[in-house]
Design an enzyme around this catalytic site. Sequence first.
Site, short mmCIF file in Angstrom:
data_model
loop_
_atom_site.label_atom_id
_atom_site.label_comp_id
_atom_site.label_asym_id
_atom_site.label_seq_id
_atom_site.Cartn_x
_atom_site.Cartn_y
_atom_site.Cartn_z
N CYS A 116 0.82 -1.10 -0.01
CA CYS A 116 0.10 -0.05 -0.05
C CYS A 116 0.89 1.32 -0.10
O CYS A 116 0.33 2.18 -0.37
CB CYS A 116 -0.95 -0.10 1.17
SG CYS A 116 -2.12 -1.68 1.30
N HIS A 257 -3.15 6.84 2.36
CA HIS A 257 -3.55 5.66 1.73
C HIS A 257 -5.01 5.25 2.48
O HIS A 257 -5.28 5.47 3.66
CB HIS A 257 -2.71 4.37 2.38
CG HIS A 257 -3.00 3.25 2.01
ND1 HIS A 257 -3.70 2.78 0.80
CD2 HIS A 257 -3.20 2.16 2.85
CE1 HIS A 257 -4.03 1.69 0.92
NE2 HIS A 257 -3.77 1.22 2.26
N ASN A 287 -10.14 -0.44 0.31
CA ASN A 287 -8.69 -0.48 0.27
C ASN A 287 -8.19 -0.98 -1.09
O ASN A 287 -8.25 -2.32 -1.38
CB ASN A 287 -7.99 -1.05 1.40
CG ASN A 287 -6.59 -1.02 1.56
OD1 ASN A 287 -5.93 -0.67 0.56
ND2 ASN A 287 -6.10 -1.38 2.61
N1 ACO Z 1 -18.11 -8.54 10.35
C1 ACO Z 1 -18.45 -8.62 11.52
N2 ACO Z 1 -17.68 -9.07 12.69
C2 ACO Z 1 -16.22 -9.07 12.54
C3 ACO Z 1 -15.56 -8.80 11.28
C4 ACO Z 1 -16.67 -8.54 10.23
N3 ACO Z 1 -16.33 -8.55 8.73
N4 ACO Z 1 -14.39 -9.04 10.98
C5 ACO Z 1 -14.18 -9.27 12.51
N5 ACO Z 1 -15.17 -9.43 13.16
C6 ACO Z 1 -15.24 -9.53 14.68
C7 ACO Z 1 -14.29 -10.17 15.28
O1 ACO Z 1 -14.30 -11.58 15.03
C8 ACO Z 1 -14.36 -9.82 16.74
O2 ACO Z 1 -15.36 -10.56 17.37
P1 ACO Z 1 -14.97 -11.01 18.92
O3 ACO Z 1 -14.73 -9.90 19.50
O4 ACO Z 1 -16.11 -11.92 19.04
O5 ACO Z 1 -13.57 -12.08 18.78
C9 ACO Z 1 -15.13 -8.52 16.75
O6 ACO Z 1 -15.49 -8.31 15.33
C10 ACO Z 1 -13.92 -7.35 16.80
O7 ACO Z 1 -12.83 -7.67 15.79
P2 ACO Z 1 -11.49 -6.64 15.89
O8 ACO Z 1 -10.68 -7.39 15.09
O9 ACO Z 1 -11.11 -6.20 17.48
O10 ACO Z 1 -12.03 -5.43 15.08
P3 ACO Z 1 -11.47 -3.96 15.08
O11 ACO Z 1 -12.13 -3.04 16.03
O12 ACO Z 1 -10.16 -4.03 15.47
O13 ACO Z 1 -11.46 -3.99 13.44
C11 ACO Z 1 -10.26 -3.65 11.69
C12 ACO Z 1 -10.96 -4.75 12.59
C13 ACO Z 1 -11.31 -2.88 10.93
C14 ACO Z 1 -9.83 -4.85 10.49
C15 ACO Z 1 -9.17 -3.02 12.25
O14 ACO Z 1 -8.55 -3.69 13.02
C16 ACO Z 1 -8.32 -2.30 11.06
O15 ACO Z 1 -8.78 -1.31 10.39
N6 ACO Z 1 -7.20 -2.57 10.99
C17 ACO Z 1 -6.30 -2.01 10.18
C18 ACO Z 1 -6.49 -2.82 8.81
C19 ACO Z 1 -5.93 -2.23 7.67
O16 ACO Z 1 -5.83 -0.90 7.46
N7 ACO Z 1 -5.48 -2.99 6.66
C20 ACO Z 1 -4.83 -2.54 5.63
C21 ACO Z 1 -3.61 -1.63 5.81
S1 ACO Z 1 -2.27 -2.00 4.99
C22 ACO Z 1 -2.83 -2.26 3.61
O17 ACO Z 1 -3.78 -1.41 3.21
C23 ACO Z 1 -2.27 -3.46 2.79
#
Ligand code: ACO
Length: 331
Positions: A116, A257, A287
């Site tokens: 990215c 990004h 993304n």
């Molecule tokens: N739908 C519903 N529930 C979900 C989903 C989904 N798609 N995905 C995860 N969950 C659940 C999990 O299982 C978890 O459940 P649990 O509490 O029962 O275990 C709960 O939701 C919370 O999950 P978290 O991983 O804690 O959620 P978080 O608030 O951290 O959000 C996210 C997840 C959106 C992926 C966040 O961590 C994030 O934005 N991270 C950065 C990701 C990113 O930007 N990546 C790309 C950057 S680099 C590149 O671009 C290649």
Amino acid sequence: MNHPRQGVSIVGSGSAIVSQTLANEALSRLVETSDDWIQSRTGIRQRRLLPPETSLAELAAAAGREALANAGVDPLAVDLILLATSTPDDLFGSAGKIQHLLGAERAVAFDLTAACSGFVFALVTGAQFIRAGAYRTVLVIGADILSRWLDWSDRTTCVLFGDGAGAAVLQVSDRDNLLAFELCSDGAQGEALSLRYQGRPQILGEGAVISQGAYQPIAMKGKEVYRFAVARAPEIVEKVCFQAGVKPEELDWLALHQANQRILDAVGERLGIPPEKILSNLAQYGNTSAASIPLVLDEAVAAGKIQPGNLIALAGFGAGLSWGGAIIRWG
Ligand code: ACO
């Protein structure tokens, strides 16, 4: 600091928007998720997914063609084509195919991989060839088709990504409009986000052992990546602002990004930059990896938001881990 022999300017931008969309609602019939969960955690409403009949090279070439047309530059004037991608059609590189599709016969073309951060890395790389006096015109393309590499049964990753391509044309100029840049890598944290080759030992004839296998779907430790992004992205914007002698409040636009709206909001807050100056289109695209910054820039140019002379901070961050920032003056 570097003392460029020549100045460099961005003289045009372009994009290739994929028309097939998949809304959160439709995705929630594939995996256990909901429009509400995806929107509240990421800001994404839909993503664009490339149909199988189109190649990455064709998508990227479309963005490059538009950028050249908008810049008024003939493909035969291009000296170098840099393709930032993590999802080439061919592991030997896809930039050569783009050169052929564009009829840019004079240009040398190669791929550059920095996930990215790829567009920022490629923009800075292309600018160095111009500054050194080696080339006059460079086409930089960011393009990715991450839909090819997602596990569509993994709700923690498949909701986040989309496909697209964006491009910018760099040319030699009297004034240097790349005011500052900084590129960083941290391989120690590389495990947080990967699209990795996995092989199995295979014994050949008399006993030579090699590995044969395939690439595995994208794997991500979401929370780690989130923490990395909200720490490193504002830090690098502050650094490049300092190098350029620009205060964050003097920036006209912040082009980050497009990974997650919460990351954009957190970075803006840390820097004291108001939301109306932070370019965002991830609601419509998800993304798109290396494509996200040139896509959001081109959209803002087409909408008349970005004007010649505007000061823009770019910041990419992602797998590697890698991150990079730049301050540019548009036009
Ligand atoms: N739908 C519903 N529930 C979900 C989903 C989904 N798609 N995905 C995860 N969950 C659940 C999990 O299982 C978890 O459940 P649990 O509490 O029962 O275990 C709960 O939701 C919370 O999950 P978290 O991983 O804690 O959620 P978080 O608030 O951290 O959000 C996210 C997840 C959106 C992926 C966040 O961590 C994030 O934005 N991270 C950065 C990701 C990113 O930007 N990546 C790309 C950057 S680099 C590149 O671009 C290649």
